[in-house]
Design a protein around this motif. Sequence first.
Motif, mmCIF file in Angstrom:
data_model
loop_
_atom_site.group_PDB
_atom_site.id
_atom_site.type_symbol
_atom_site.label_atom_id
_atom_site.label_comp_id
_atom_site.label_asym_id
_atom_site.label_seq_id
_atom_site.Cartn_x
_atom_site.Cartn_y
_atom_site.Cartn_z
ATOM 1 N N GLU A 147 0.827 -1.207 0.000
ATOM 2 C CA GLU A 147 0.000 0.000 0.000
ATOM 3 C C GLU A 147 0.860 1.256 0.000
ATOM 4 O OE1 GLU A 147 -2.473 -0.438 3.386
ATOM 5 O OE2 GLU A 147 -3.739 -2.013 2.501
ATOM 6 N N VAL A 148 1.936 1.251 0.782
ATOM 7 C CA VAL A 148 2.831 2.418 0.825
ATOM 8 C C VAL A 148 3.488 2.622 -0.532
ATOM 9 C CG1 VAL A 148 4.944 3.326 1.865
ATOM 10 C CG2 VAL A 148 3.240 2.212 3.299
ATOM 11 N N ALA A 149 3.965 1.521 -1.144
ATOM 12 C CA ALA A 149 4.593 1.632 -2.451
ATOM 13 C C ALA A 149 3.607 2.135 -3.497
ATOM 14 C CB ALA A 149 5.161 0.269 -2.868
ATOM 15 N N PHE A 150 2.348 1.727 -3.389
ATOM 16 C CA PHE A 150 1.321 2.176 -4.326
ATOM 17 C C PHE A 150 1.078 3.683 -4.192
ATOM 18 C CE2 PHE A 150 -3.292 2.774 -5.196
ATOM 19 C CZ PHE A 150 -3.259 2.541 -6.557
ATOM 20 N N LYS A 151 0.974 4.151 -2.954
ATOM 21 C CA LYS A 151 0.769 5.584 -2.737
ATOM 22 C C LYS A 151 1.948 6.400 -3.258
ATOM 23 C CE LYS A 151 -2.039 4.807 1.406
ATOM 24 N NZ LYS A 151 -2.100 4.960 2.885
ATOM 25 N N MET A 152 3.154 5.900 -3.019
ATOM 26 C CA MET A 152 4.333 6.627 -3.486
ATOM 27 C C MET A 152 4.387 6.665 -5.009
ATOM 28 S SD MET A 152 7.253 5.320 -0.813
ATOM 29 C CE MET A 152 8.498 6.289 -1.642
ATOM 30 N N ALA A 153 3.979 5.571 -5.665
ATOM 31 C CA ALA A 153 3.983 5.542 -7.124
ATOM 32 C C ALA A 153 2.962 6.517 -7.682
ATOM 33 C CB ALA A 153 3.694 4.120 -7.616
ATOM 34 N N ILE A 154 1.792 6.644 -7.049
ATOM 35 C CA ILE A 154 0.773 7.573 -7.514
ATOM 36 C C ILE A 154 1.249 9.011 -7.326
ATOM 37 C CG2 ILE A 154 -1.592 8.363 -7.148
ATOM 38 C CD1 ILE A 154 -1.336 5.656 -8.523
ATOM 39 N N LYS A 155 1.877 9.294 -6.168
ATOM 40 C CA LYS A 155 2.376 10.657 -5.938
ATOM 41 C C LYS A 155 3.477 11.005 -6.936
ATOM 42 C CE LYS A 155 1.296 10.866 -1.000
ATOM 43 N NZ LYS A 155 1.840 10.978 0.361
ATOM 44 N N LYS A 156 4.285 10.029 -7.293
ATOM 45 C CA LYS A 156 5.362 10.278 -8.243
ATOM 46 C C LYS A 156 4.796 10.652 -9.607
ATOM 47 C CE LYS A 156 9.017 7.760 -7.627
ATOM 48 N NZ LYS A 156 9.988 6.621 -7.653
ATOM 49 N N ARG A 157 3.576 10.177 -9.899
ATOM 50 C CA ARG A 157 2.913 10.515 -11.158
ATOM 51 C C ARG A 157 2.176 11.853 -11.093
ATOM 52 N NH1 ARG A 157 0.175 5.329 -14.026
ATOM 53 N NH2 ARG A 157 2.056 4.087 -14.312
ATOM 54 N N GLY A 158 2.134 12.418 -9.921
ATOM 55 C CA GLY A 158 1.415 13.681 -9.800
ATOM 56 C C GLY A 158 0.013 13.530 -9.297
ATOM 57 N N GLY A 159 -0.394 12.343 -8.921
ATOM 58 C CA GLY A 159 -1.732 12.116 -8.394
ATOM 59 C C GLY A 159 -1.764 12.294 -6.892
ATOM 60 N N GLU A 160 -2.936 12.289 -6.321
ATOM 61 C CA GLU A 160 -3.086 12.433 -4.879
ATOM 62 C C GLU A 160 -4.155 11.468 -4.410
ATOM 63 O OE1 GLU A 160 -4.219 15.873 -1.642
ATOM 64 O OE2 GLU A 160 -3.307 16.449 -3.534
ATOM 65 N N ILE A 161 -3.867 10.754 -3.372
ATOM 66 C CA ILE A 161 -4.791 9.730 -2.890
ATOM 67 C C ILE A 161 -5.584 10.280 -1.716
ATOM 68 C CG2 ILE A 161 -4.951 7.443 -1.857
ATOM 69 C CD1 ILE A 161 -2.511 6.664 -3.389
ATOM 70 N N SER A 162 -6.881 10.188 -1.812
ATOM 71 C CA SER A 162 -7.744 10.630 -0.722
ATOM 72 C C SER A 162 -7.883 9.530 0.304
ATOM 73 C CB SER A 162 -9.125 11.014 -1.287
ATOM 74 O OG SER A 162 -10.024 11.277 -0.241
ATOM 75 N N LYS A 163 -7.840 9.905 1.552
ATOM 76 C CA LYS A 163 -7.949 8.910 2.616
ATOM 77 C C LYS A 163 -9.388 8.505 2.871
ATOM 78 C CE LYS A 163 -3.788 10.418 5.031
ATOM 79 N NZ LYS A 163 -3.219 10.894 6.312
ATOM 80 N N ASN A 164 -10.345 9.362 2.435
ATOM 81 C CA ASN A 164 -11.737 9.120 2.797
ATOM 82 C C ASN A 164 -12.560 8.540 1.656
ATOM 83 O OD1 ASN A 164 -11.262 10.251 5.351
ATOM 84 N ND2 ASN A 164 -11.591 12.315 4.535
ATOM 85 N N LYS A 165 -12.064 8.632 0.434
ATOM 86 C CA LYS A 165 -12.862 8.126 -0.686
ATOM 87 C C LYS A 165 -11.954 7.512 -1.725
ATOM 88 C CE LYS A 165 -12.974 12.565 -3.183
ATOM 89 N NZ LYS A 165 -13.844 13.552 -3.797
ATOM 90 N N GLU A 166 -12.553 6.726 -2.607
ATOM 91 C CA GLU A 166 -11.823 6.055 -3.661
ATOM 92 C C GLU A 166 -11.611 7.024 -4.815
ATOM 93 O OE1 GLU A 166 -10.601 3.076 -3.474
ATOM 94 O OE2 GLU A 166 -11.468 2.634 -1.508
ATOM 95 N N PHE A 167 -10.745 6.625 -5.742
ATOM 96 C CA PHE A 167 -10.535 7.419 -6.946
ATOM 97 C C PHE A 167 -11.791 7.436 -7.800
ATOM 98 C CE2 PHE A 167 -5.931 6.768 -6.348
ATOM 99 C CZ PHE A 167 -5.533 8.073 -6.529
ATOM 100 N N ALA A 168 -12.047 8.566 -8.432
ATOM 101 C CA ALA A 168 -13.059 8.600 -9.481
ATOM 102 C C ALA A 168 -12.528 7.887 -10.712
ATOM 103 C CB ALA A 168 -13.430 10.053 -9.815
ATOM 104 N N LEU A 169 -13.462 7.376 -11.520
ATOM 105 C CA LEU A 169 -13.047 6.604 -12.680
ATOM 106 C C LEU A 169 -12.205 7.437 -13.638
ATOM 107 C CD1 LEU A 169 -13.233 3.940 -14.195
ATOM 108 C CD2 LEU A 169 -15.344 4.754 -15.267
ATOM 109 N N ALA A 170 -12.560 8.722 -13.787
ATOM 110 C CA ALA A 170 -11.793 9.589 -14.697
ATOM 111 C C ALA A 170 -10.376 9.790 -14.189
ATOM 112 C CB ALA A 170 -12.504 10.944 -14.842
ATOM 113 N N ASP A 171 -10.220 9.875 -12.847
ATOM 114 C CA ASP A 171 -8.870 10.044 -12.291
ATOM 115 C C ASP A 171 -8.007 8.833 -12.574
ATOM 116 O OD1 ASP A 171 -9.725 12.457 -11.346
ATOM 117 O OD2 ASP A 171 -10.279 11.673 -9.356
#
Length: 1205
Positions: free
Chosen positions: A761-785
């Motif tokens: 999970e930590v590696a996944f969050k770091m990979a998303i941040k490296k792409r410029g994305g941001e992970i919300s702690k309270n909700k899932e990603f929208a499909l467009a994101d």
Amino acid sequence: MNFEGLDPGLAEYAPAMHSALDPVLDAHLNPSLLQNVELDPEGVALEALPVQESVHIMEGVYSELHSVVAEVGVPVSVSHFDLHEEMLWVGSHGGHATSFFGPALERYSSFQVNGSDDIRQIQSLENGILFLTKNNLKYMARGGLIIFDYLLDESEDMHSLLLTDSSTLLVGGLQNHILEIDLNTVQETQKYAVETPGVTIMRQTNRFFFCGHTSGKVSLRDLRTFKVEHEFDAFSGSLSDFDVHGNLLAACGFSSRLTGLACDRFLKVYDLRMMRAITPLQVHVDPAFLRFIPTYTSRLAIISQSGQCQFCEPTGLANPADIFHVNPVGPLLMTFDVSASKQALAFGDSEGCVHLWTDSPEPSFNPYSRETEFALPCLVDSLPPLDWSQDLLPLSLIPVPLTTDTLLSDWPAANSAPAPRRAPPVDAEILRTMKKVGFIGYAPNPRTRLRNQIPYRLKESDSEFDSFSQVTESPIGREEEPHLHMVSKKYRKVTIKYSKLGLEDFDFKHYNKTLFAGLEPHIPNAYCNCMIQVLYFLEPVRCLIQNHLCQKEFCLACELGFLFHMLDLSRGDPCQGSNFLRAFRTIPEASALGLILADSDEASGKGNLARLIQRWNRFILTQLHQDMQELEVPQAYRGAGGSSFCSSGDSVIGQLFSCEMENCSLCRCGSETVRASSTLLFTLSYPEGSNSDKTGKNCDFAQVLKRSICLEQNTQAWCDNCEKYQPTIQTRNIRHLPDILVINCEVNSLKEADFWRVQAEVAFKMAIKKRGGEISKNKEFALADWKELGSPEGMLMCPSIEELKNVWLPFSIRMKMTKNKGLDVCNWTDGDEMQWGPARAEEEHGVYVYDLMATVVHILDSRTGGSLVAHIKVGETYHQRKEVSEGVTHQQWYLFNDFLIEPIDKHEAVQFDMNWKVPAILYYIKRNLNSKYNLNIKNPIEASVLLAEASLARKQRKTHTTFIPLMLNEMPQVGDLVGLDAEFVTLNEEEAELRSDGTKSTIKPSQMSVARITCVRGQGPNEGIPFIDDYISTQEQVVDYLTQYSGIKPGDLDAKISSKHLTTLKSTYLKLRFLIDIGVKFVGHGLQKDFRVINLMVPKDQVLDTVYLFHMPRKRMISLRFLAWYFLDLKIQGETHDSIEDARTALQLYRKYLELSKNGTEPESFHKVLKGLYEKGRKMDWKVPEPEGQTSPKSAAVFSSVLAL
């Protein structure tokens, strides 16, 4: 003393034996034995009383470990160590038997054997215990149930028994005969007259029966006729005891004196080679019992009734210093016995106390004891809790008091109306597989519940029964089962569905569309299939193993090389590792490590497969390393050269896998000890407290790997400077890194699984941040994101979001040896490759890049018990050999799930959803590894294997030889014909079930083993004469010899009594492998099954099978017997099958086929011949008419010259 709690027979016995005893504590009884017993005016409690805790035991010296009371005040009459379980049996003068479990002497069972007579001898059998009393022989289970009770004549006075084999017993006593009793029929089968009456002791060796008489004589009797061969007149008075070991017989007894009988302090010792007495042995105690205790030497234990024990050599001098004392509670020792392991001695005294003396703190009574079955605890007083959510819970478990009053549920008829419960829906799996015949449907039982049982539901809504809404739909369709939605279909355990044709109509191509070979899973211990594939796709290991050949019968390296050769030859057809697993089951270390699974455990998934495969991984690397080190030029297989890899020093397995290390121990006194060692694999060591850290602290795989390789731990160790055990800091430094890095993941608990999950999970969050994305702690990603982050426009050549989930493992790691013996480990990515350049790692000294080559994972599946699969990166050389396409230069990841093989994306190999996919083993290899090793394979099997060899059978003579070995000028060439036939025996019966429509469904086929292989010359002046006719020796238990079909009789495969030419399977296998490699063509009938059981892969252009040559499409197969009668006028296979006759007949049929088809140029004319064959067969019902004479005239003329040879 109070005897009211005992059997009435004991109460009658007690006053006669102990008339002087008062109702109070006996003076001879040790008060410490009764320290926890409450005394009352009426008597003493008679339970078994544990004595004080054991004292310190000095290793190798016998000391008292435990004492326990069997029956207070009742003398022990006999003691016996159980030969099958860790138990000690004790019989009393009152006819009561008691058993004690283990060295702690915990009471196991206690029961009355005889109401009036004492127990005189005890003998343990596999299923129970034999008890001998005065005129009664009783066989009882270890829990006390009577199996049989054999009453002897009332005039008999029996004292001794001897078990001559598993079902025959000799019983002797004071009369002038000895009885032989068959334990299977419980009948007296023989009565042997004894010239000297009074046989009180009997012993047996592989030469004689030994009978000890009350007159002081010892007679030696023949094992078959029971006639006296020799007699020793040992003592003038009476015989007390004797024992036999090797070529020595030692006896003790009484001599006649003026005042009567006196105990003789001279032991009589006899040499059984010369049949004469040697120098008597003078001892310093009054001998009453003696036993040989052969450990390091053939020493004797001599026991007196007063408790003195002396050890001495039977041919030496007794030393008074070797005497120790047993402290009996009563005045006399009554019994003495030695355990089968020689680690424990048991003494019984006249007050009912048993003393256990051992030479180690934790002794075992037998070398190999089976597990003892204990009684289940009583559950009468505590009712189990009832779970109302269980549909199948029987409501009868609810305790309801019996009452005659009207129940609340008994409503008047006016207030109630019958409402039948609607039937639940039929299981979707049943509907999917159901076949309708008229208005009746038939389907196999999916085994989701017991027979004749349906869920009992208290409340159900009608909507639940109207449709299959409870079955979740899936992309695969209704075949997808609701409880398996988590596990991807290709990862599930695959099984072979057998039909009446066996495997012939099973579509393996549906599961494997590649040209690589899968492995069949139905063989015992086939859980290691995935690891066999991993080793095969390591190019240096594959070449090394196939170059290996030695003379050991069961060599794992040799069998693995044969299996690799089959995988090389296969073009997508599955192989089976039956011969490899057969050799694997014979390795003692494999059994000791618990790697041999029972069929029931493997089928039910009881074994922990993840731990099992990791232990197997360590075992196979160690075993291959040892096999390579022991490699010498074989004697049995002349011309089998050594490996092209191997040097005279270390094995190549060691060069590939071994990692040289320095283990440093630093004591707190400052003293440091350094020693060198090596290991073939590493085990991951996870950070402490990792499971409690749920915040998501980042921890690279490289950090955990470095911690596991350079392990540092605090432990107690011996310090030479302090001369005692001290807390030490142990560290491990690396001297040399291996070429192949093998890692056992050790994810054996929720703690390690949570660690992998959190890090992914930590590696996944770091990979998303490296792409410029941001992970919300309270909700899932929208499909467009998700789409935007994973699109090529967002970042070029990046893995998709789905490919990043559940990934913590890197594809490459970089390792660098530092100057101060340190080790730097870091993850290595494609970006690092572009930044530093591809050659940087090789140019810099001590820097290595390892690429992930394989991962073995444990699939958690509650329905099937789980399975093991492997992700393997297959190199370009394997694709080139399989001719997938010309000029192949790519590498591809594949999933290997037994015989299911499927290409996968590389990210799937490192994605581990810990809910169902758990990593077990990782294989990393150095870059450009193949360039360091010679990858040429030189076939080690040469023509000398076909030359004459010695038979394993002791009774085999030249007059019994049924074949003539090939001469040097007869060696087969490419395209030569060889007639082949094989006969088999059954090791395990077939497991099948009957369907509801009456047809049979095979669950597991019978396990066959080759018993005879015959090869016949197909051309030349000696055509038709066999040059191989080997009977195969087997160490496994044969269930059925199939004599009617195989001609194999019991004893033909036993080297001790066989008169056949007996060889090992490996020896004959090498002969067939040479014939295959040289390119001969095999002619036979039903060769596909023969090669399958022999475990050989033969190219199709080298097989000429008459069962297919004389076959029309969509018609039945025709037997060899009918073909021989129809085309050759031969009547074969009269009473039994003979492989020589069958192989010759197949050769003649092939010649007939060439004649009828004009060498295959006129198929239409041959088709007419086949039509006539099938018409004749239908008229004859495919049965050969019974012969009028003994033999067919034509068959007698055909082979008259051959039979003369």
